[in-house]
Motif scaffolding. Structure first.
Motif, short mmCIF file in Angstrom:
data_model
loop_
_atom_site.label_atom_id
_atom_site.label_comp_id
_atom_site.label_asym_id
_atom_site.label_seq_id
_atom_site.Cartn_x
_atom_site.Cartn_y
_atom_site.Cartn_z
N ASP A 17 151.77 68.30 13.17
CA ASP A 17 152.41 68.62 11.72
C ASP A 17 152.03 69.57 10.80
O ASP A 17 152.52 70.10 10.10
N ASN A 97 149.69 60.21 10.83
CA ASN A 97 148.96 59.75 9.40
C ASN A 97 147.54 60.60 9.60
O ASN A 97 147.17 61.00 10.60
N ALA A 98 146.50 60.67 8.45
CA ALA A 98 145.95 61.79 8.94
C ALA A 98 144.58 61.57 10.28
O ALA A 98 144.20 62.28 10.39
N ARG A 101 146.24 62.17 13.07
CA ARG A 101 146.52 63.50 13.27
C ARG A 101 144.78 64.15 13.73
O ARG A 101 144.55 64.97 14.61
N GLN A 102 144.00 63.28 12.93
CA GLN A 102 142.86 63.98 13.28
C GLN A 102 141.88 63.29 14.87
O GLN A 102 141.21 63.84 15.63
N ASN A 168 143.03 70.26 5.63
CA ASN A 168 141.90 69.83 4.15
C ASN A 168 141.71 68.50 5.54
O ASN A 168 141.91 67.60 6.10
N ARG A 172 139.39 60.45 5.22
CA ARG A 172 140.69 59.82 5.63
C ARG A 172 141.09 61.01 6.83
O ARG A 172 142.23 59.61 7.86
N SER A 175 144.75 66.77 6.91
CA SER A 175 145.96 66.03 6.59
C SER A 175 146.20 68.15 5.79
O SER A 175 145.70 68.72 5.82
N GLU A 177 148.73 70.68 4.02
CA GLU A 177 149.34 71.41 3.62
C GLU A 177 150.45 72.80 3.50
O GLU A 177 149.09 73.67 4.20
#
Length: 204
Positions: A17, A97-98, A101-102, A168, A172, A175, A177
């Motif tokens: 993403d 979601n975060a 993604r991690q 970022n 969580r 994310s 930006e």
């Protein structure tokens, strides 16, 4: 092998993403100049990476014989393919979601890290292995799926495409930006090979 290693190195820094992570080990000159190294994500690189994957697919489409590749690169190939295939069920019309993604970022980075540790050791390359065209096509197909998911998610409501994003990291997960639109992002997106003619006209 020389064609495969650049692809694997970029996929090792893929943030779903967001784009290709401009980590401080190998920043591209323009991105380092723009102070994005370390927390920046390049969609521009990802758009061009899609062209590269499609080129490799076509190049190997009619190959039937296996290729002899360094053992360490074979292991990198297998680890990257496994990480991308595990990711497939999460790809769709919505961003990850975060935490997801991690996890995907960690899996791809782990495969790249194992290769890096191996080639920086006292005995960097230990031998050769055979890799079939089917194994390579599995990597290409799963990579294209992940890349296309990212491209779709980085088209703005005004039909322009994001060029660079910021990453970022917190408790969580990871994310993304978005930054403001840039011309180079549109050029790269138009040349990626994903857009239909009608979609390209909208961007223009």
């Amino acid at each position: 092998e020389k064609l495969l290693v650049p692809l694997l190195s970029k996929l090792g820094s893929l943030v779903i993403d967001g784009g290709i992570w401009l980590n401080t080990q190998r920043p591209e000159w323009n991105d380092a100049n723009n102070a994005l190294a370390g927390h920046g994500l390049s969609m521009v690189t990802l758009y061009y990476l899609r062209r590269y994957v499609a080129f490799l697919q076509k190049l190997l489409n009619e190959e039937s014989e296996a290729f002899e590749i360094s053992t360490e690169v074979c292991e990198w190939l297998s680890g990257t393919t496994a990480a991308l295939e595990e990711l497939q069920p999460q790809l769709g019309s919505e961003p990850l979601n975060a935490r997801q993604r991690q996890q995907s970022m960690a899996a791809l980075g782990k495969a790249a890290s194992h290769y890096q540790q191996a080639v920086y050791s006292d005995v960097p390359f230990t031998g050769k292995q055979m890799v079939s065209p089917d194994q390579l096509q599995r990597l290409f197909e799963s990579a294209l799926s992940a890349i296309d998911h990212c491209i779709t998610g980085n088209q703005r409501e005004d039909r322009l495409f994001h060029a660079y994003n910021l990453m970022n990291v917190d408790e969580r997960g990871v994310s993304v930006e978005h930054l403001y639109p840039m011309l180079e992002g549109q050029v790269a997106a138009l040349s990626a090979g994903k857009l239909a003619p009608e979609e390209a006209c909208e961007v223009l």
